[in-house]
Design a protein around this motif. Structure first.
Motif, PDB file in Angstrom:
ATOM      1  N   GLY A  19       0.803  -1.001  -0.245  1.00  0.00           N
ATOM      2  CA  GLY A  19      -0.023  -0.134   0.145  1.00  0.00           C
ATOM      3  C   GLY A  19       0.779   1.364   0.227  1.00  0.00           C
ATOM      4  N   GLY A  20       1.777   1.350  -0.646  1.00  0.00           N
ATOM      5  CA  GLY A  20       2.686   2.287  -0.729  1.00  0.00           C
ATOM      6  C   GLY A  20       3.924   2.550   0.355  1.00  0.00           C
ATOM      7  N   GLN A  21       3.989   1.867   1.782  1.00  0.00           N
ATOM      8  CA  GLN A  21       4.512   1.860   3.251  1.00  0.00           C
ATOM      9  C   GLN A  21       5.522   0.510   3.004  1.00  0.00           C
ATOM     10  OE1 GLN A  21       4.012   4.457   4.578  1.00  0.00           O
ATOM     11  NE2 GLN A  21       2.335   5.286   3.165  1.00  0.00           N
ATOM     12  N   ARG A  22       6.818   0.695   3.413  1.00  0.00           N
ATOM     13  CA  ARG A  22       7.256  -0.567   4.081  1.00  0.00           C
ATOM     14  C   ARG A  22       6.506  -1.092   5.061  1.00  0.00           C
ATOM     15  NH1 ARG A  22      10.721  -2.208   0.042  1.00  0.00           N
ATOM     16  NH2 ARG A  22      11.464  -0.587  -1.216  1.00  0.00           N
ATOM     17  N   VAL A  23       6.651  -1.680   5.043  1.00  0.00           N
ATOM     18  CA  VAL A  23       6.227  -2.800   6.001  1.00  0.00           C
ATOM     19  C   VAL A  23       7.289  -3.854   7.163  1.00  0.00           C
ATOM     20  CG1 VAL A  23       4.936  -4.053   7.196  1.00  0.00           C
ATOM     21  CG2 VAL A  23       3.077  -2.436   5.736  1.00  0.00           C
ATOM     22  N   ALA A  24       7.159  -3.846   8.401  1.00  0.00           N
ATOM     23  CA  ALA A  24       8.286  -4.489   8.885  1.00  0.00           C
ATOM     24  C   ALA A  24       8.018  -5.979   9.531  1.00  0.00           C
ATOM     25  CB  ALA A  24       8.936  -4.147  10.132  1.00  0.00           C
ATOM     26  N   SER A  25       8.415  -7.223   9.225  1.00  0.00           N
ATOM     27  CA  SER A  25       7.889  -8.200  10.263  1.00  0.00           C
ATOM     28  C   SER A  25       8.433  -9.168  11.301  1.00  0.00           C
ATOM     29  CB  SER A  25       7.885  -9.368   8.904  1.00  0.00           C
ATOM     30  OG  SER A  25       7.261 -11.176   9.339  1.00  0.00           O
ATOM     31  N   SER A  26       8.150  -9.928  12.002  1.00  0.00           N
ATOM     32  CA  SER A  26       8.560 -10.101  12.986  1.00  0.00           C
ATOM     33  C   SER A  26       9.869 -11.011  12.875  1.00  0.00           C
ATOM     34  CB  SER A  26       7.477 -10.547  14.310  1.00  0.00           C
ATOM     35  OG  SER A  26       6.726 -11.768  13.494  1.00  0.00           O
ATOM     36  N   GLN A  27       9.000 -12.164  11.332  1.00  0.00           N
ATOM     37  CA  GLN A  27       9.806 -13.363  11.018  1.00  0.00           C
ATOM     38  C   GLN A  27      11.032 -12.408   9.774  1.00  0.00           C
ATOM     39  OE1 GLN A  27       8.055 -16.729  10.942  1.00  0.00           O
ATOM     40  NE2 GLN A  27       6.815 -16.527  12.783  1.00  0.00           N
ATOM     41  N   THR A  28      12.249 -13.572   9.627  1.00  0.00           N
ATOM     42  CA  THR A  28      12.955 -13.224   8.772  1.00  0.00           C
ATOM     43  C   THR A  28      13.788 -14.439   8.278  1.00  0.00           C
ATOM     44  OG1 THR A  28      14.711 -12.297   9.437  1.00  0.00           O
ATOM     45  CG2 THR A  28      13.275 -10.285   9.522  1.00  0.00           C
ATOM     46  N   PHE A  29      14.017 -13.842   6.976  1.00  0.00           N
ATOM     47  CA  PHE A  29      15.035 -14.935   6.024  1.00  0.00           C
ATOM     48  C   PHE A  29      16.362 -14.465   5.976  1.00  0.00           C
ATOM     49  CE2 PHE A  29      12.638 -13.485   3.173  1.00  0.00           C
ATOM     50  CZ  PHE A  29      12.954 -13.614   1.203  1.00  0.00           C
ATOM     51  N   THR A  30      17.165 -15.382   5.877  1.00  0.00           N
ATOM     52  CA  THR A  30      18.901 -14.662   5.824  1.00  0.00           C
ATOM     53  C   THR A  30      19.499 -14.647   4.041  1.00  0.00           C
ATOM     54  OG1 THR A  30      19.364 -15.817   7.969  1.00  0.00           O
ATOM     55  CG2 THR A  30      20.834 -15.011   5.770  1.00  0.00           C
ATOM     56  N   ASP A  31      19.299 -13.676   3.716  1.00  0.00           N
ATOM     57  CA  ASP A  31      20.184 -13.097   2.131  1.00  0.00           C
ATOM     58  C   ASP A  31      21.043 -13.495   2.376  1.00  0.00           C
ATOM     59  OD1 ASP A  31      20.210 -12.682  -0.607  1.00  0.00           O
ATOM     60  OD2 ASP A  31      19.952 -11.047  -0.474  1.00  0.00           O
ATOM     61  N   HIS A  32      22.290 -14.383   1.296  1.00  0.00           N
ATOM     62  CA  HIS A  32      23.235 -14.110   1.467  1.00  0.00           C
ATOM     63  C   HIS A  32      23.822 -13.678  -0.175  1.00  0.00           C
ATOM     64  CE1 HIS A  32      22.668 -17.320   5.008  1.00  0.00           C
ATOM     65  NE2 HIS A  32      23.997 -17.219   4.915  1.00  0.00           N
ATOM     66  N   CYS A  33      25.405 -13.934  -0.628  1.00  0.00           N
ATOM     67  CA  CYS A  33      25.848 -13.203  -1.733  1.00  0.00           C
ATOM     68  C   CYS A  33      26.572 -14.192  -2.264  1.00  0.00           C
ATOM     69  CB  CYS A  33      27.101 -12.176  -1.226  1.00  0.00           C
ATOM     70  SG  CYS A  33      27.980 -11.508  -2.642  1.00  0.00           S
ATOM     71  N   PRO A  34      26.345 -15.051  -3.181  1.00  0.00           N
ATOM     72  CA  PRO A  34      26.794 -15.437  -3.944  1.00  0.00           C
ATOM     73  C   PRO A  34      28.518 -15.864  -4.296  1.00  0.00           C
ATOM     74  CG  PRO A  34      25.097 -14.449  -5.336  1.00  0.00           C
ATOM     75  CD  PRO A  34      25.189 -13.960  -4.700  1.00  0.00           C
ATOM     76  N   ILE A  35      28.031 -14.453  -4.256  1.00  0.00           N
ATOM     77  CA  ILE A  35      30.219 -14.033  -5.024  1.00  0.00           C
ATOM     78  C   ILE A  35      31.419 -14.379  -4.126  1.00  0.00           C
ATOM     79  CG2 ILE A  35      31.654 -12.527  -5.647  1.00  0.00           C
ATOM     80  CD1 ILE A  35      29.259 -10.250  -6.222  1.00  0.00           C
ATOM     81  N   ASP A  36      30.380 -14.258  -3.117  1.00  0.00           N
ATOM     82  CA  ASP A  36      31.912 -14.735  -1.430  1.00  0.00           C
ATOM     83  C   ASP A  36      30.942 -15.601  -0.017  1.00  0.00           C
ATOM     84  OD1 ASP A  36      31.029 -13.049  -0.204  1.00  0.00           O
ATOM     85  OD2 ASP A  36      32.354 -11.704  -0.281  1.00  0.00           O
ATOM     86  N   GLY A  37      29.654 -15.772  -0.634  1.00  0.00           N
ATOM     87  CA  GLY A  37      29.026 -16.062   0.717  1.00  0.00           C
ATOM     88  C   GLY A  37      28.656 -15.951   1.693  1.00  0.00           C
ATOM     89  N   HIS A  38      29.323 -14.133   1.905  1.00  0.00           N
ATOM     90  CA  HIS A  38      28.637 -13.574   2.820  1.00  0.00           C
ATOM     91  C   HIS A  38      27.378 -13.292   3.348  1.00  0.00           C
ATOM     92  CE1 HIS A  38      29.234 -10.197   0.292  1.00  0.00           C
ATOM     93  NE2 HIS A  38      28.341  -9.116   1.401  1.00  0.00           N
ATOM     94  N   VAL A  39      26.562 -12.911   4.431  1.00  0.00           N
ATOM     95  CA  VAL A  39      25.263 -12.535   5.036  1.00  0.00           C
ATOM     96  C   VAL A  39      25.547 -11.406   3.790  1.00  0.00           C
ATOM     97  CG1 VAL A  39      23.667 -12.297   6.529  1.00  0.00           C
ATOM     98  CG2 VAL A  39      25.699 -14.316   6.560  1.00  0.00           C
ATOM     99  N   ILE A  40      24.589 -11.035   3.149  1.00  0.00           N
ATOM    100  CA  ILE A  40      24.079  -9.752   2.911  1.00  0.00           C
ATOM    101  C   ILE A  40      22.629  -9.247   3.790  1.00  0.00           C
ATOM    102  CG2 ILE A  40      22.749  -8.586   1.154  1.00  0.00           C
ATOM    103  CD1 ILE A  40      23.543  -9.726  -1.174  1.00  0.00           C
ATOM    104  N   GLY A  41      21.777  -9.455   4.395  1.00  0.00           N
ATOM    105  CA  GLY A  41      21.276  -8.899   5.373  1.00  0.00           C
ATOM    106  C   GLY A  41      20.397  -9.613   5.607  1.00  0.00           C
TER     107      GLY A  41
END
Length: 490
Positions: A19-41
């Motif tokens: 709805g045009g707004q950023r909405v957070a969540s109480s649950q998350t999942f981890t995003d990794h960088c395939p270049i070197d495997g570090h955690v993006i966020g």
């Protein structure tokens, strides 16, 4: 709510866009960088309340967006395309970090294609709005009317471009949309929320809910308020989606990948064919259209493979941010394990490694361009999609045998035929597949239909075919002469 992920000085929101707004969540999942495997966020995971809110926002925004008509929507979408170009360098750098695609390719091709996907369909919607013809008894005014809320589920191998490929026609048709980005590469999709804000897109017309497919995706596809579902991904997931869509009688379109044949006839230009065959390793083989089954006339197989090997040996595997790199990483450890598992099982079953066959020294997620020979037509490596830099080669003695081998899987997305023009065209005509390139590869036109048959999918994307899916088609008829009802026997 101001928390962002920083990539090379670029700030990207990890939250949903609803709805045009950023909405957070109480649950998350981890995003990794395939270049070197570090955690993006950590990325917000879509819970039931987020899925419901996104569909509600789209449903509420739909009437006003539909009422703008094709011309009014085109004005908004042209601004959206302009913002994609303005954000191009940021999008390219984030996609490279998040997905592993070559930065040079993103800068040189992908960004402009994303903008064109939006502009083309905005213009095409205006053209289709005036479709009319005179029949024998009446004038027919054919309307392409907005369907409602469209759910767009996009894949990880080219998330930015393939999201716009769906967004363009869905929005131009007058639908409000909910995008479910891929969990392995969600960040450029998230950036489209900021681009929508910058372009002044009405709130609720575009919504983005992130999450794991089996959880967030499953919740979204089950919503009975959806009018359309467009999915690109795997066959097993498509079967699950089709059950939910069928329960609510929601039309669904599926693009599901392939195991495409790359046929080399004896009278082909072997050097061009060999160089084109090496292109099948592009994006670390993570391309649905790739001709992963090399079918080569036995009389020229040796020379063809020698020429191809010479090209492959020059391919540089490494960091996709380096402009000299030609093959980057596989996106995720699970995908890497799948690719290597296919190769190792094939070798155990008797396949011959002609080159490659194992991990590359460039890093944990890099794989050598691989070619396997001595494979049986019914073997796993021939029948199933690997989705990595792994090709197989088989030989044939005549055109009939080539066609039989080419058609001998459950897939049918694309095909490639190299040979003398008329002969190659005759072979192409016999292939059971949605698209065939003759003496060429990956020539795409936004006017052309894109899609496959059998396990490669249902439906077509591109040109008017996209609108036939994303629209409700209405025929308004006006008689040429004054109408009088006639009853049977009257």
């Amino acid at each position: 709510m101001n928390h962002t992920i920083e990539i090379d000085g670029i700030h990207v929101s990890p939250h949903h866009y609803i709805g045009g707004q950023r909405v957070a969540s109480s649950q998350t999942f981890t995003d990794h960088c395939p270049i070197d495997g570090h955690v993006i966020g950590e990325i917000a995971a879509g819970l039931p309340e987020h899925c419901d809110a996104a569909v509600t926002a789209a449903d509420e925004a739909f009437p006003a967006w539909a009422a703008l008509g094709p011309e009014g929507r085109r004005t908004h979408l042209r601004r959206f395309a302009a913002e994609i170009r303005a954000w191009g360098e940021k999008l390219a750098r984030v996609e490279c970090e998040d997905n592993g695609m070559l930065l040079a390719r993103l800068r040189g091709h992908q960004i402009e294609r994303c903008a064109q996907n939006i502009e083309y369909f905005a213009d095409e919607a205006v053209r289709l709005a005036s479709m009319a013809f005179d029949g024998e008894k009446a004038h027919h005014d054919v309307r392409h009317e907005p369907a409602g809320v469209a759910l767009l589920i996009t894949p990880w191998n080219s998330p930015m471009m393939l999201t716009t490929w769906k967004l363009g026609p869905a929005l131009a048709a007058g639908n409000a949309v909910v995008v479910k980005p891929p969990e392995w590469a969600p960040l450029t999709c998230s950036m489209f929320g900021d681009i929508a804000d910058a372009a002044g897109l009405p709130k609720g017309v575009l919504n983005i809910v992130q999450g794991i497919g089996a959880e967030t995706g499953a919740r979204l596809v089950a919503d009975p308020r959806l009018a359309r579902i467009s999915f690109t991904g795997s066959v097993p997931t498509a079967k699950q989606i089709s059950q939910s869509a069928g329960a609510n009688l929601v039309p669904a379109s599926f693009e599901l990948g392939g195991k495409s044949p790359f046929i080399v006839l004896a009278d082909a230009d072997l050097q061009v064919a060999a160089e084109t065959a090496a292109l099948q390793y592009r994006n670390a083989g993570q391309v649905c259209l790739a001709g992963t089954r090399l079918l080569v006339d036995e009389s020229v197989a040796g020379e063809f493979l020698d020429r191809m090997h010479a090209v492959v040996e020059r391919l540089r595997v490494g960091d996709p941010r380096d402009p000299a790199t030609e093959i980057g990483p596989i996106i995720h450890p699970r995908q890497f394990a799948q690719v290597d598992g296919f190769v190792q099982r094939a070798v155990a079953d008797g396949a011959e490694v002609l080159w490659g066959g194992s991990a590359h020294q460039a890093g944990d997620l890099y794989y050598q361009p691989t070619l396997l020979g001595s494979v049986d037509q019914e073997s796993e490596i021939v029948q199933n999609e690997v989705f990595g830099p792994v090709l197989v080669v088989q030989t044939f003695g005549n055109d009939d045998e080539a066609v039989e081998l080419a058609n001998g899987t459950r897939y049918g997305l694309a095909g490639v035929v190299f040979g003398e023009d008329e002969r190659a065209k005759a072979v192409a005509d016999r292939l059971r597949t949605g698209m065939v390139w003759v003496n060429s590869f990956f020539l795409r036109d936004l006017n052309a239909p894109f899609g496959g048959i059998r396990d490669s999918g249902i439906g077509r994307e591109g040109g008017q075919w996209s609108f036939e899916f994303f629209c409700d088609i209405k025929d308004v008829m006006m008689p040429h002469t004054p109408y009088r009802p006639v009853f049977a026997g009257g």
